[in-house]
Scaffold this active site. Sequence first.
Site, mmCIF file in Angstrom:
data_model
loop_
_atom_site.group_PDB
_atom_site.id
_atom_site.type_symbol
_atom_site.label_atom_id
_atom_site.label_comp_id
_atom_site.label_asym_id
_atom_site.label_seq_id
_atom_site.Cartn_x
_atom_site.Cartn_y
_atom_site.Cartn_z
ATOM 1 N N ASP A 31 83.444 -48.125 47.955
ATOM 2 C CA ASP A 31 83.424 -47.155 46.862
ATOM 3 C C ASP A 31 81.970 -46.800 46.570
ATOM 4 O OD1 ASP A 31 86.087 -47.948 46.847
ATOM 5 O OD2 ASP A 31 86.255 -47.840 44.668
ATOM 6 N N LYS A 42 91.879 -40.951 43.968
ATOM 7 C CA LYS A 42 91.928 -42.113 43.077
ATOM 8 C C LYS A 42 91.430 -41.732 41.690
ATOM 9 C CE LYS A 42 90.257 -46.847 42.456
ATOM 10 N NZ LYS A 42 89.495 -47.981 43.055
ATOM 11 N N LYS A 101 87.272 -39.967 44.252
ATOM 12 C CA LYS A 101 87.591 -40.804 43.098
ATOM 13 C C LYS A 101 86.892 -40.233 41.869
ATOM 14 C CE LYS A 101 86.806 -45.618 41.601
ATOM 15 N NZ LYS A 101 86.342 -46.962 42.052
#
Length: 318
Positions: A155, A254, A218
Amino acid sequence: MTVPVRDRDGSLCGIPRVAVDAVGAGERAGFFAKRSVKAASKLDLLYLAIRMMDLTTLEGADTPARVRQMCRKAMQPAAPALTEALQKVEGFRPIPPVAAVCVYPLLVPHAVKALEGSGVHVASVATAFPSGQATLKTRLVDVHEAVEGGADEIDMVINRGAFLAGEYQQVFDEIAAVREACGAAHLKVILETGELGTLDNVRLASDLAIAAGAHFIKTSTGKIVPAATPPVTLVMLQAIADHHARTGEKIGMKPAGGIRNAKQSIQYLCMLQETLGPAWMTPELYRFGASALLNDVLRQVYRQYTGRYYYDKGYSLD
C-alpha cells in the site's frame, strides 16, 4: 469533457483529464444510502464484507505480539464464545477469514509466519506512509524491505504535494517506479482523497495511478478526515469502469476509513455491483479498509441468524 493533463511546465503527461459533475456524483452516491436489500441477500453480503476486509495495525506502539493477535483474528474473525453460540444455530455457515492484514514493513515477517498456509494476504504500507514526504530512493527502500519480508501486497501513498503543485508526471513516474519495485506483489495506490480538495482531482489521481500500474486504487490512509465517502468512492469506481471499457483490464478498489457499520458496507457493495458489476464482487478486486467495521458486521450476522444481538463482551476489543 476530456483534455490532456499537463504538468505545471506545460509538458504532456499523457492522461486525459475528465471533468466530474460534483452535484451529480453526490446525488448518485446518495441514492445508494436509500437502497434496501432483501433479507435473503443480506446475510450473503455480510459474509462477503468479512471476506473483503483488511485488518490493519499501524501505530507506533505496534509489537510482534499485537501483530500475531491481529493475525489470529484475521483467520478466525469471530471470538470463541460467539462462534460457539453461532454453531448451535440451524443452517449456520462458518465465518470466513478476512482478505488481508496490513502492517509496517518491520513487522511483515511476523505476520507472514503467523498467517502461513491460511490464505490471508500480508499487506504492508510503504513509501513513507502516511505523508509520502521522503525522497523516492528512500520510499523504494521501504518497498523493497516489505517485499523481501514476504508482503504480497504493498500500500503506497502518492506524493500529494507534487500532485497539488501540478507535477503530474512526477507522480506518475513515482507510482511506476514503486510498481516495478513491487515485483510480484500487488500494488494498492492510496490517493489520500481528503487532501485532494475536489472530485476532479480525485478522478485525475485515479487515472494517473491506474495508468502508472496500480492493481488497486485506495481512498485513504485512515489518518486524514474525511477518508472514504460515497461520492469519492463513486468517482474512483467510474475511473475503473472507464479504464475497463477502454482496455478490458480489471483494477481493484479499496475504500478505507470512515466505514464503521454493516449498513454502510452493504451500501458500498450495492454501489460496487451497480457501477462495476458482479465480476468485482470478490476480495481479489474489492476491499474494505475498516478494522472497526468487523465487529458490527459480526453483530448483524448473529442477528440475521437469531433475530437478536449477541452481548457486547462477546466481541474482540482490539
